[in-house]
Write an enzyme that holds these catalytic residues in place. Structure first.
Site, PDB file in Angstrom:
ATOM      1  N   SER A   1       0.714  -1.048   0.141  1.00 10.16           N
ATOM      2  CA  SER A   1       0.028  -0.029  -0.009  1.00 10.16           C
ATOM      3  C   SER A   1       1.039   1.322  -0.115  1.00 10.16           C
ATOM      4  O   SER A   1       1.505   1.531   0.904  1.00 10.16           O
ATOM      5  CB  SER A   1      -0.726  -0.095   1.073  1.00 10.16           C
ATOM      6  OG  SER A   1      -1.464   1.500   1.465  1.00 10.16           O
TER       7      SER A   1
ATOM      8  N   HIS B   1      -1.039  -1.349  -4.148  1.00  6.95           N
ATOM      9  CA  HIS B   1      -2.478  -1.030  -3.703  1.00  6.95           C
ATOM     10  C   HIS B   1      -2.413   0.377  -3.695  1.00  6.95           C
ATOM     11  O   HIS B   1      -1.637   1.312  -2.952  1.00  6.95           O
ATOM     12  CB  HIS B   1      -2.304  -1.891  -2.439  1.00  6.95           C
ATOM     13  CG  HIS B   1      -3.615  -1.823  -1.761  1.00  6.95           C
ATOM     14  ND1 HIS B   1      -4.856  -2.614  -2.174  1.00  6.95           N
ATOM     15  CD2 HIS B   1      -3.959  -0.842  -0.675  1.00  6.95           C
ATOM     16  CE1 HIS B   1      -5.694  -2.156  -1.103  1.00  6.95           C
ATOM     17  NE2 HIS B   1      -5.395  -1.229  -0.590  1.00  6.95           N
TER      18      HIS B   1
ATOM     19  N   ASP C   1      -4.561   3.362  -2.465  1.00  8.03           N
ATOM     20  CA  ASP C   1      -5.925   3.618  -1.590  1.00  8.03           C
ATOM     21  C   ASP C   1      -6.387   5.257  -1.889  1.00  8.03           C
ATOM     22  O   ASP C   1      -5.739   6.080  -1.580  1.00  8.03           O
ATOM     23  CB  ASP C   1      -5.371   3.773   0.050  1.00  8.03           C
ATOM     24  CG  ASP C   1      -5.060   2.541   0.457  1.00  8.03           C
ATOM     25  OD1 ASP C   1      -6.191   1.415   0.369  1.00  8.03           O
ATOM     26  OD2 ASP C   1      -3.856   1.940   0.913  1.00  8.03           O
TER      27      ASP C   1
ATOM     28  N   HIS D   1      -8.122   0.664  -4.327  1.00  6.92           N
ATOM     29  CA  HIS D   1      -8.963   0.402  -3.303  1.00  6.92           C
ATOM     30  C   HIS D   1      -9.773   1.772  -2.976  1.00  6.92           C
ATOM     31  O   HIS D   1      -9.169   2.649  -2.340  1.00  6.92           O
ATOM     32  CB  HIS D   1      -8.237  -0.072  -2.141  1.00  6.92           C
ATOM     33  CG  HIS D   1      -9.088  -0.311  -0.658  1.00  6.92           C
ATOM     34  ND1 HIS D   1      -8.515  -0.312   0.527  1.00  6.92           N
ATOM     35  CD2 HIS D   1     -10.329  -0.110  -0.494  1.00  6.92           C
ATOM     36  CE1 HIS D   1      -9.399  -0.401   1.539  1.00  6.92           C
ATOM     37  NE2 HIS D   1     -10.705  -0.405   0.718  1.00  6.92           N
TER      38      HIS D   1
ATOM     39  N   ASP E   1      -6.519  -6.536   4.294  1.00 10.20           N
ATOM     40  CA  ASP E   1      -5.812  -5.094   4.108  1.00 10.20           C
ATOM     41  C   ASP E   1      -6.123  -4.356   5.595  1.00 10.20           C
ATOM     42  O   ASP E   1      -7.056  -4.384   6.220  1.00 10.20           O
ATOM     43  CB  ASP E   1      -6.499  -4.434   3.213  1.00 10.20           C
ATOM     44  CG  ASP E   1      -6.159  -2.981   2.949  1.00 10.20           C
ATOM     45  OD1 ASP E   1      -4.842  -2.585   3.798  1.00 10.20           O
ATOM     46  OD2 ASP E   1      -6.661  -2.185   2.242  1.00 10.20           O
ATOM     47  N   GLY E   2      -4.754  -4.185   6.220  1.00  8.13           N
ATOM     48  CA  GLY E   2      -4.791  -3.524   7.660  1.00  8.13           C
ATOM     49  C   GLY E   2      -4.116  -4.388   8.538  1.00  8.13           C
ATOM     50  O   GLY E   2      -4.623  -5.403   9.040  1.00  8.13           O
TER      51      GLY E   2
ATOM     52  N   MET F   1      -9.237   7.806  -1.156  1.00  6.49           N
ATOM     53  CA  MET F   1     -10.119   8.107   0.369  1.00  6.49           C
ATOM     54  C   MET F   1     -10.950   9.440  -0.161  1.00  6.49           C
ATOM     55  O   MET F   1     -10.111  10.486  -0.734  1.00  6.49           O
ATOM     56  CB  MET F   1      -9.512   8.118   1.428  1.00  6.49           C
ATOM     57  CG  MET F   1      -8.671   6.852   1.710  1.00  6.49           C
ATOM     58  SD  MET F   1      -8.033   6.961   3.446  1.00  6.49           S
ATOM     59  CE  MET F   1      -7.103   5.692   3.446  1.00  6.49           C
TER      60      MET F   1
ATOM     61  N   MET G   1     -12.164   3.959  -1.131  1.00  5.97           N
ATOM     62  CA  MET G   1     -13.031   3.999   0.185  1.00  5.97           C
ATOM     63  C   MET G   1     -13.865   5.406  -0.123  1.00  5.97           C
ATOM     64  O   MET G   1     -13.441   6.712   0.605  1.00  5.97           O
ATOM     65  CB  MET G   1     -12.071   4.362   1.177  1.00  5.97           C
ATOM     66  CG  MET G   1     -11.146   2.934   1.593  1.00  5.97           C
ATOM     67  SD  MET G   1      -9.925   2.971   2.440  1.00  5.97           S
ATOM     68  CE  MET G   1      -8.691   3.215   1.162  1.00  5.97           C
TER      69      MET G   1
ATOM     70  N   MET H   1     -11.489  -6.015   5.073  1.00  6.88           N
ATOM     71  CA  MET H   1     -10.743  -5.089   5.712  1.00  6.88           C
ATOM     72  C   MET H   1     -10.400  -5.786   7.185  1.00  6.88           C
ATOM     73  O   MET H   1     -11.256  -6.233   7.780  1.00  6.88           O
ATOM     74  CB  MET H   1     -11.383  -4.077   6.093  1.00  6.88           C
ATOM     75  CG  MET H   1     -11.603  -3.179   4.826  1.00  6.88           C
ATOM     76  SD  MET H   1     -10.113  -2.684   3.808  1.00  6.88           S
ATOM     77  CE  MET H   1      -9.362  -1.636   5.108  1.00  6.88           C
TER      78      MET H   1
ATOM     79  N   GLY I   1      -1.095   2.099   9.127  1.00  5.92           N
ATOM     80  CA  GLY I   1      -0.443   1.918  10.613  1.00  5.92           C
ATOM     81  C   GLY I   1      -1.150   1.502  11.895  1.00  5.92           C
ATOM     82  O   GLY I   1      -1.050   1.456  13.043  1.00  5.92           O
TER      83      GLY I   1
END
Ligand SMILES: O=C(CO)[C@@H](O)[C@H](O)COP(=O)(O)O
Ligand SMILES: [Fe+2]
Length: 214
Positions: free
Chosen positions: A7, A32, A34, A65, A174-175, A36, A67, A136, A144
């Site tokens: 990511s 990956h 992200d 991804h 993921d996470g 948002m 969001m 998730m 983090g």
């Protein structure tokens, strides 16, 4: 085979191109990304123009991804920018079948993401139509964070659903994925591991990718 999708949320944004070349050379299968919107999650990141710029520097799979609210509004622009896998959250999509069709018409693979608190029953009717489920393992919005262990049971249940229906669907997590949690999610049935801080936070990116894969 286990695939690693670093990511870039944890990368140094002042030298993003270089950071992507680093994971490319280190043998990651995907990138990956992200996205948002500050509405679905309380954070803002990047959109199609940045993806299009990054597309020029690597041929790796762009695992995007989203969001965001109203993910259907981004299908065409993200396809044009070079997205390979378009993953949206089931919590954001009342007309889920329509958006799946639209993603396929735009020649991208379909991923559906579920927050830790969202049950698998929400994707029962569309499981046959998608390429990947992203479970998730933290609440989305930030890199983090700490892995939520209760998702392990959900990964096992999803693996069993896929097996029982004889489907060929990737399970991405993921996470909070790191050297400790990676073996747990793989044992439960995940085959694509997203990791941000465990890769970009380490001083040896190639080794951290191999450690996760092992
Ligand atoms: O989608 C998200 C966060 O919402 C992730 O992709 C994170 O960026 C993963 O970061 P780490 O938990 O691995 O640091
Ligand atoms: Fe992500």
């Amino acid at each position: 085979m286990i695939k690693i999708s670093p990511s870039i949320l944890s990368a140094d944004f002042s030298k993003l191109g270089e950071e992507i070349k680093n994971i490319d050379q280190a043998g990651a299968e995907m990138v990956h990304i992200d996205v948002m919107d500050g509405h679905f999650v309380p954070n803002l990141t990047i959109g199609a123009p940045v993806i299009a710029a990054l597309r020029k520097i690597t041929t790796k799979i762009f695992d995007v991804h989203l969001m965001v609210e109203n993910p259907q509004d981004y299908v065409v622009s993200f396809a044009k920018a070079g997205t390979d896998i378009f993953t949206f959250h089931i919590e954001t999509a009342p007309h889920v079948h329509r958006i799946i069709q639209n993603i396929k018409e735009n020649n991208m693979k379909v991923g559906i993401a579920l927050n830790p608190g969202t049950p698998l029953t929400t994707i029962n009717e569309i499981l046959d139509d998608i390429d990947m489920v992203l479970l998730m393992t933290v609440n989305p919005g930030f890199g983090g964070q700490k892995f939520i262990p209760s998702v392990l049971k959900k990964i096992k249940e999803l693996k069993e659903m896929i097996r029982a229906r004889n489907l060929n669907i990737d399970i991405q997590v993921d996470g909070g994925i790191n050297k400790v949690t990676a073996p747990q999610v793989v044992a439960a049935g995940a085959n694509i591991l997203v990791a941000g801080s465990a890769i970009y936070g380490s001083d040896n990116i190639a080794k951290s990718i191999e450690d996760l894969r092992k």
